[in-house]
Design a protein around this motif. Sequence first.
Motif, PDB file in Angstrom:
ATOM      1  N   SER A 101      48.075  45.383  47.050  1.00 46.82           N
ATOM      2  CA  SER A 101      46.642  45.656  47.070  1.00 46.82           C
ATOM      3  C   SER A 101      46.036  45.461  45.682  1.00 46.82           C
ATOM      4  O   SER A 101      44.980  44.833  45.538  1.00 46.82           O
ATOM      5  CB  SER A 101      46.396  47.084  47.571  1.00 46.82           C
ATOM      6  N   ASP A 103      43.241  42.876  44.405  1.00 44.40           N
ATOM      7  CA  ASP A 103      41.980  43.414  43.877  1.00 44.40           C
ATOM      8  C   ASP A 103      42.275  44.370  42.729  1.00 44.40           C
ATOM      9  O   ASP A 103      42.456  45.577  42.950  1.00 44.40           O
ATOM     10  CB  ASP A 103      41.202  44.138  44.977  1.00 44.40           C
ATOM     11  N   ASP A 109      45.040  38.279  52.698  1.00 43.01           N
ATOM     12  CA  ASP A 109      44.500  38.455  51.349  1.00 43.01           C
ATOM     13  C   ASP A 109      43.521  39.620  51.262  1.00 43.01           C
ATOM     14  O   ASP A 109      42.708  39.696  50.329  1.00 43.01           O
ATOM     15  CB  ASP A 109      43.822  37.161  50.885  1.00 43.01           C
ATOM     16  N   ASN A 110      43.581  40.545  52.204  1.00 38.82           N
ATOM     17  CA  ASN A 110      42.669  41.677  52.242  1.00 38.82           C
ATOM     18  C   ASN A 110      43.343  42.895  51.583  1.00 38.82           C
ATOM     19  O   ASN A 110      44.276  43.479  52.154  1.00 38.82           O
ATOM     20  CB  ASN A 110      42.281  41.978  53.691  1.00 38.82           C
ATOM     21  N   ALA A 111      42.870  43.274  50.418  1.00 43.42           N
ATOM     22  CA  ALA A 111      43.467  44.384  49.656  1.00 43.42           C
ATOM     23  C   ALA A 111      43.380  45.706  50.406  1.00 43.42           C
ATOM     24  O   ALA A 111      44.299  46.526  50.336  1.00 43.42           O
ATOM     25  CB  ALA A 111      42.785  44.513  48.291  1.00 43.42           C
ATOM     26  N   ARG A 163      40.541  45.824  40.732  1.00 44.71           N
ATOM     27  CA  ARG A 163      39.520  46.840  40.478  1.00 44.71           C
ATOM     28  C   ARG A 163      39.461  47.884  41.605  1.00 44.71           C
ATOM     29  O   ARG A 163      38.512  48.645  41.708  1.00 44.71           O
ATOM     30  CB  ARG A 163      38.153  46.184  40.281  1.00 44.71           C
ATOM     31  N   PHE A 164      40.489  47.920  42.440  1.00 46.13           N
ATOM     32  CA  PHE A 164      40.550  48.823  43.597  1.00 46.13           C
ATOM     33  C   PHE A 164      41.086  50.168  43.108  1.00 46.13           C
ATOM     34  O   PHE A 164      42.292  50.413  43.074  1.00 46.13           O
ATOM     35  CB  PHE A 164      41.452  48.207  44.654  1.00 46.13           C
TER      36      PHE A 164
END
Length: 184
Positions: A60, A64, A32-34, A66-67
Amino acid sequence: LARLARGDVHYALRLYEKALIDYNESIRLMPDNAAVYHNRGVTYYSLSQLQQALEDYNRSIQLDPRFSSAFYNRANVYYELGQMNNALADYDRSIQLDDRDAGAYHNRGVTYNKLGMFDEACRDFTYVLHLDPLYAEAYYNRHLTYLQRGAPGDDHLAKTDMDQYRRLTEAATRNPYFRRNGSR
């Protein structure tokens, strides 16, 4: 996080296949790490594996929304795939999330130019130079846009930009520590 960091080092050293191994392991450990998906997408892009890059940027962004870098890099993929409207939408979103990103404005300007939207392209290149007066590629691309637009006075503006582009690139040639940008 150690695998992610090692992947970043491998990427920086242009050892893309090794970076992919590390990013794949990082995704297994942190699904779950963008940032991991983003970095693997950047690696796929560097290997010209655009569909895989697109899938990773999509994941990604899903993780997230907002990335800004994920939108920026997905826009670059869309540009390469000839999907200009998707590229513009993602550059717009990237700029909404980070309005100081000169690269996003620059690449959006390149996209506008490709679509024949010369006024919009000039506006973006001018804003890039407001953010970063040493952004040589913005002078060069604004120069091209002026020539293509052909409005009264554009020839003079194009010459002025080309002169500034040459000054900046000559300075970079003479001084290897002089900052240069590597956008389109």
